[in-house]
Scaffold this motif. Structure first.
Motif, PDB file in Angstrom:
ATOM      1  N   ALA A   1       0.831  -1.207   0.000  1.00 36.62           N
ATOM      2  CA  ALA A   1       0.000   0.000   0.000  1.00 36.62           C
ATOM      3  C   ALA A   1       0.866   1.257   0.000  1.00 36.62           C
ATOM      4  CB  ALA A   1      -0.930  -0.016   1.208  1.00 36.62           C
ATOM      5  N   ALA A   2       1.943   1.223   0.757  1.00 32.24           N
ATOM      6  CA  ALA A   2       2.847   2.372   0.805  1.00 32.24           C
ATOM      7  C   ALA A   2       3.511   2.607  -0.550  1.00 32.24           C
ATOM      8  CB  ALA A   2       3.904   2.147   1.884  1.00 32.24           C
ATOM      9  N   VAL A   3       3.811   1.535  -1.257  1.00 33.37           N
ATOM     10  CA  VAL A   3       4.476   1.641  -2.558  1.00 33.37           C
ATOM     11  C   VAL A   3       3.498   2.059  -3.657  1.00 33.37           C
ATOM     12  CG1 VAL A   3       5.623   0.314  -4.382  1.00 33.37           C
ATOM     13  CG2 VAL A   3       6.304  -0.006  -1.999  1.00 33.37           C
ATOM     14  N   LEU A   4       2.329   1.420  -3.697  1.00 36.77           N
ATOM     15  CA  LEU A   4       1.388   1.615  -4.794  1.00 36.77           C
ATOM     16  C   LEU A   4       0.439   2.785  -4.596  1.00 36.77           C
ATOM     17  CD1 LEU A   4       0.525  -2.137  -5.487  1.00 36.77           C
ATOM     18  CD2 LEU A   4       2.043  -0.659  -6.809  1.00 36.77           C
ATOM     19  N   GLY A   5       0.337   3.285  -3.378  1.00 36.92           N
ATOM     20  CA  GLY A   5      -0.500   4.448  -3.139  1.00 36.92           C
ATOM     21  C   GLY A   5      -1.985   4.168  -3.073  1.00 36.92           C
ATOM     22  N   GLN A   6      -2.363   2.916  -2.890  1.00 32.92           N
ATOM     23  CA  GLN A   6      -3.762   2.522  -2.723  1.00 32.92           C
ATOM     24  C   GLN A   6      -3.843   1.490  -1.600  1.00 32.92           C
ATOM     25  OE1 GLN A   6      -6.479   3.648  -4.045  1.00 32.92           O
ATOM     26  NE2 GLN A   6      -5.904   4.661  -5.969  1.00 32.92           N
ATOM     27  N   PRO A   7      -4.987   1.397  -0.912  1.00 34.49           N
ATOM     28  CA  PRO A   7      -5.127   0.363   0.122  1.00 34.49           C
ATOM     29  C   PRO A   7      -4.971  -1.033  -0.476  1.00 34.49           C
ATOM     30  CG  PRO A   7      -6.911   1.968   0.262  1.00 34.49           C
ATOM     31  CD  PRO A   7      -6.194   2.245  -1.033  1.00 34.49           C
ATOM     32  N   VAL A   8      -4.375  -1.929   0.282  1.00 40.37           N
ATOM     33  CA  VAL A   8      -4.245  -3.326  -0.125  1.00 40.37           C
ATOM     34  C   VAL A   8      -4.835  -4.167   0.998  1.00 40.37           C
ATOM     35  CG1 VAL A   8      -2.693  -5.195  -0.790  1.00 40.37           C
ATOM     36  CG2 VAL A   8      -2.176  -2.840  -1.483  1.00 40.37           C
ATOM     37  N   ASN A   9      -5.939  -4.830   0.709  1.00 40.42           N
ATOM     38  CA  ASN A   9      -6.662  -5.603   1.712  1.00 40.42           C
ATOM     39  C   ASN A   9      -6.440  -7.101   1.510  1.00 40.42           C
ATOM     40  OD1 ASN A   9      -7.960  -3.175   2.716  1.00 40.42           O
ATOM     41  ND2 ASN A   9      -9.214  -3.241   0.863  1.00 40.42           N
ATOM     42  N   VAL A  10      -6.394  -7.826   2.608  1.00 38.63           N
ATOM     43  CA  VAL A  10      -6.167  -9.275   2.574  1.00 38.63           C
ATOM     44  C   VAL A  10      -7.411  -9.982   3.070  1.00 38.63           C
ATOM     45  CG1 VAL A  10      -4.783 -11.187   3.480  1.00 38.63           C
ATOM     46  CG2 VAL A  10      -3.691  -9.000   2.928  1.00 38.63           C
ATOM     47  N   GLU A  11      -7.851 -10.984   2.330  1.00 37.79           N
ATOM     48  CA  GLU A  11      -9.079 -11.690   2.676  1.00 37.79           C
ATOM     49  C   GLU A  11      -8.883 -13.197   2.525  1.00 37.79           C
ATOM     50  OE1 GLU A  11     -13.467 -12.145   0.694  1.00 37.79           O
ATOM     51  OE2 GLU A  11     -12.650 -10.113   0.872  1.00 37.79           O
ATOM     52  N   GLY A  12      -9.056 -13.927   3.606  1.00 36.49           N
ATOM     53  CA  GLY A  12      -8.984 -15.376   3.555  1.00 36.49           C
ATOM     54  C   GLY A  12     -10.302 -15.966   3.094  1.00 36.49           C
ATOM     55  N   ARG A  13     -10.225 -16.892   2.141  1.00 37.26           N
ATOM     56  CA  ARG A  13     -11.408 -17.601   1.651  1.00 37.26           C
ATOM     57  C   ARG A  13     -11.102 -19.097   1.634  1.00 37.26           C
ATOM     58  NH1 ARG A  13     -15.570 -15.017  -1.280  1.00 37.26           N
ATOM     59  NH2 ARG A  13     -15.496 -12.754  -0.998  1.00 37.26           N
ATOM     60  N   PRO A  14     -11.066 -19.728   2.825  1.00 38.65           N
ATOM     61  CA  PRO A  14     -10.734 -21.156   2.899  1.00 38.65           C
ATOM     62  C   PRO A  14     -11.777 -22.006   2.185  1.00 38.65           C
ATOM     63  CG  PRO A  14     -10.630 -20.094   5.065  1.00 38.65           C
ATOM     64  CD  PRO A  14     -11.323 -19.145   4.147  1.00 38.65           C
ATOM     65  N   GLY A  15     -11.314 -23.151   1.718  1.00 47.05           N
ATOM     66  CA  GLY A  15     -12.233 -24.092   1.081  1.00 47.05           C
ATOM     67  C   GLY A  15     -11.651 -24.653  -0.199  1.00 47.05           C
ATOM     68  N   GLY A  16     -11.785 -25.964  -0.363  1.00 47.83           N
ATOM     69  CA  GLY A  16     -11.332 -26.594  -1.597  1.00 47.83           C
ATOM     70  C   GLY A  16      -9.840 -26.516  -1.801  1.00 47.83           C
ATOM     71  N   THR A  17      -9.067 -26.482  -0.706  1.00 47.35           N
ATOM     72  CA  THR A  17      -7.606 -26.370  -0.769  1.00 47.35           C
ATOM     73  C   THR A  17      -7.209 -25.226  -1.695  1.00 47.35           C
ATOM     74  OG1 THR A  17      -7.646 -28.794  -0.644  1.00 47.35           O
ATOM     75  CG2 THR A  17      -5.499 -27.771  -0.825  1.00 47.35           C
ATOM     76  N   GLY A  18      -7.801 -24.061  -1.447  1.00 48.65           N
ATOM     77  CA  GLY A  18      -7.467 -22.862  -2.196  1.00 48.65           C
ATOM     78  C   GLY A  18      -8.408 -22.550  -3.342  1.00 48.65           C
ATOM     79  N   GLN A  19      -9.248 -23.509  -3.735  1.00 46.05           N
ATOM     80  CA  GLN A  19     -10.075 -23.303  -4.925  1.00 46.05           C
ATOM     81  C   GLN A  19     -11.242 -22.346  -4.692  1.00 46.05           C
ATOM     82  OE1 GLN A  19     -10.406 -26.796  -7.712  1.00 46.05           O
ATOM     83  NE2 GLN A  19      -9.632 -27.875  -5.907  1.00 46.05           N
ATOM     84  N   ALA A  20     -11.668 -22.177  -3.453  1.00 45.90           N
ATOM     85  CA  ALA A  20     -12.706 -21.182  -3.177  1.00 45.90           C
ATOM     86  C   ALA A  20     -12.172 -19.777  -3.464  1.00 45.90           C
ATOM     87  CB  ALA A  20     -13.174 -21.293  -1.718  1.00 45.90           C
ATOM     88  N   ALA A  21     -10.919 -19.556  -3.102  1.00 42.60           N
ATOM     89  CA  ALA A  21     -10.302 -18.252  -3.363  1.00 42.60           C
ATOM     90  C   ALA A  21     -10.079 -18.048  -4.865  1.00 42.60           C
ATOM     91  CB  ALA A  21      -8.978 -18.138  -2.608  1.00 42.60           C
ATOM     92  N   ILE A  22      -9.694 -19.116  -5.582  1.00 42.68           N
ATOM     93  CA  ILE A  22      -9.517 -19.008  -7.031  1.00 42.68           C
ATOM     94  C   ILE A  22     -10.861 -18.680  -7.692  1.00 42.68           C
ATOM     95  CG2 ILE A  22      -8.850 -20.202  -9.145  1.00 42.68           C
ATOM     96  CD1 ILE A  22      -6.957 -21.913  -7.514  1.00 42.68           C
ATOM     97  N   ALA A  23     -11.930 -19.319  -7.225  1.00 44.11           N
ATOM     98  CA  ALA A  23     -13.257 -19.069  -7.796  1.00 44.11           C
ATOM     99  C   ALA A  23     -13.618 -17.590  -7.655  1.00 44.11           C
ATOM    100  CB  ALA A  23     -14.298 -19.946  -7.107  1.00 44.11           C
ATOM    101  N   TYR A  24     -13.276 -17.024  -6.513  1.00 45.72           N
ATOM    102  CA  TYR A  24     -13.554 -15.584  -6.326  1.00 45.72           C
ATOM    103  C   TYR A  24     -12.754 -14.762  -7.334  1.00 45.72           C
ATOM    104  CZ  TYR A  24     -13.863 -10.961  -4.285  1.00 45.72           C
ATOM    105  OH  TYR A  24     -14.080  -9.616  -4.116  1.00 45.72           O
ATOM    106  N   LEU A  25     -11.471 -15.085  -7.471  1.00 43.99           N
ATOM    107  CA  LEU A  25     -10.625 -14.369  -8.427  1.00 43.99           C
ATOM    108  C   LEU A  25     -11.210 -14.435  -9.828  1.00 43.99           C
ATOM    109  CD1 LEU A  25      -7.801 -13.052  -9.217  1.00 43.99           C
ATOM    110  CD2 LEU A  25      -7.059 -15.405  -9.660  1.00 43.99           C
ATOM    111  N   MET A  26     -11.657 -15.602 -10.245  1.00 49.91           N
ATOM    112  CA  MET A  26     -12.142 -15.792 -11.604  1.00 49.91           C
ATOM    113  C   MET A  26     -13.441 -15.040 -11.890  1.00 49.91           C
ATOM    114  SD  MET A  26      -9.889 -17.414 -13.143  1.00 49.91           S
ATOM    115  CE  MET A  26      -8.546 -18.577 -13.003  1.00 49.91           C
ATOM    116  N   ASN A  27     -14.116 -14.615 -10.849  1.00 53.78           N
ATOM    117  CA  ASN A  27     -15.345 -13.844 -11.019  1.00 53.78           C
ATOM    118  C   ASN A  27     -15.103 -12.338 -10.982  1.00 53.78           C
ATOM    119  OD1 ASN A  27     -17.364 -15.851 -11.392  1.00 53.78           O
ATOM    120  ND2 ASN A  27     -17.217 -16.381  -9.226  1.00 53.78           N
TER     121      ASN A  27
END
Length: 320
Positions: free
Chosen positions: A58-84
């Protein structure tokens, strides 16, 4: 020193040259907050590392950077979110070594090739945990018991077909032992099960050792050399088992994200991992900077995917 104004001018010029200006060139990147999603639980090594890094990004890019855990499917729940989400670099998926094994298992909803590698940030040695005051005083004790009772020793860790299970299998081959793998949705839960006498051992990472030291102990780590922060912890290699491998953690975006944006993210993360707070985190967690150029990261993934597929077939998890 990172110059944001120069960075943005260079990015805009690169975008125009690449022919991507109509899609995103009306505004600089990033134009809003960035979200990093991952498949781990709160407090897991991945989650902790990303929250430290996000602050520096965030300090480098000048925008907030948020972290969100989306457990499930050994990472595939988070990938599904990305793909949408749009392939515009404002949503990042963070995963680790296991991406090329888990996504080659039967039933996987995605392929590792659906993702564009951006950055490999961290190297975290694997570590074999036992109860501190338990029946195993050393790795030699563990191996002797496993040889005497083939298949009876229960070793737990993150996921099925994960790099932790693969690391345990590789050690078993070197030691001439067979153990039974018990999957957990986090390595820390496996270590807690060891402390509660519900599991014989756990294969996790050295970065979580400070949280369990005194209640659990590490009888072997896959680092090349003894870790300075934990001189009492022996490597597998020093004990006669040539097992040297690291659990890397990295970042990905959707395939199809404009090359100029991928490069912009790479440069931003490269600057962030050099900032004092993240460097201090790496030192305290006994982990290493895993930085490498994108082309090298891509080649690493290709080779790793081939090796993982061979081992998954050997384990009977994937049909030949």
């Amino acid at each position: 020193m990172f110059d944001r104004r120069t960075f943005l001018k260079t990015l805009a010029a690169a975008a125009a040259a690449a022919g991507t200006m109509p899609a995103w060139g009306q505004q600089t990147f990033p134009s809003r907050a960035i979200r990093i999603v991952h498949g781990s639980n709160p407090g897991a090594p991945q989650d902790v590392m990303l929250r430290v890094l996000a602050e520096e990004m965030a300090a480098v890019l000048g925008q907030p950077v948020n972290v969100e855990g989306r457990p499930g499917g050994t990472g595939q729940a988070a990938i599904a979110y990305l793909m949408n989400q749009p392939a515009d670099g404002h949503t990042i998926f963070s995963d680790a070594t296991g991406i090329t094994s888990v996504l080659q298992l039967p039933g996987a909803a995605f392929k590792w090739t659906d993702l564009q590698p951006v950055y490999r940030m961290q190297l975290d040695p694997f570590a074999l945990y036992v109860k501190a005051d338990g029946k195993y005083a050393s790795l030699a004790d563990f191996v002797a018991d496993a040889r005497a009772r083939p298949g009876s020793i229960r070793v737990g860790g993150y996921g099925t077909g994960s790099p932790h299970q693969i690391s345990m299998r590789l050690f078993g081959d070197l030691a001439g032992i067979k153990t039974t793998w018990v999957p957990f949705d986090s390595g820390t839960k496996a270590i807690a099960a060891v402390m509660g006498d519900n599991l014989d051992a756990a294969m996790s990472n050295i970065s979580v050792y400070p949280s369990f030291k005194g209640k659990a102990k590490v009888i072997g780590t896959t680092s090349e050399q003894t870790i300075p922060q934990f001189p009492e912890v022996p490597t597998f290699k020093a004990q006669g088992y040539d097992l040297v491998r690291y659990h890397w953690r990295g970042m990905f975006v959707r395939k199809g994200t404009p090359e100029a944006i991928v490069e912009a993210l790479y440069r931003g993360v490269a600057e962030a991992v050099k900032r004092p707070k993240f460097v201090e985190y790496l030192n305290k967690s006994a982990t290493l900077d895993g930085s490498m150029p994108i082309p090298e990261f891509e080649k690493l993934l290709e080779q790793q995917a081939k090796d993982d597929l061979d081992l998954l077939r050997e384990l009977g998890m994937v049909k030949s």
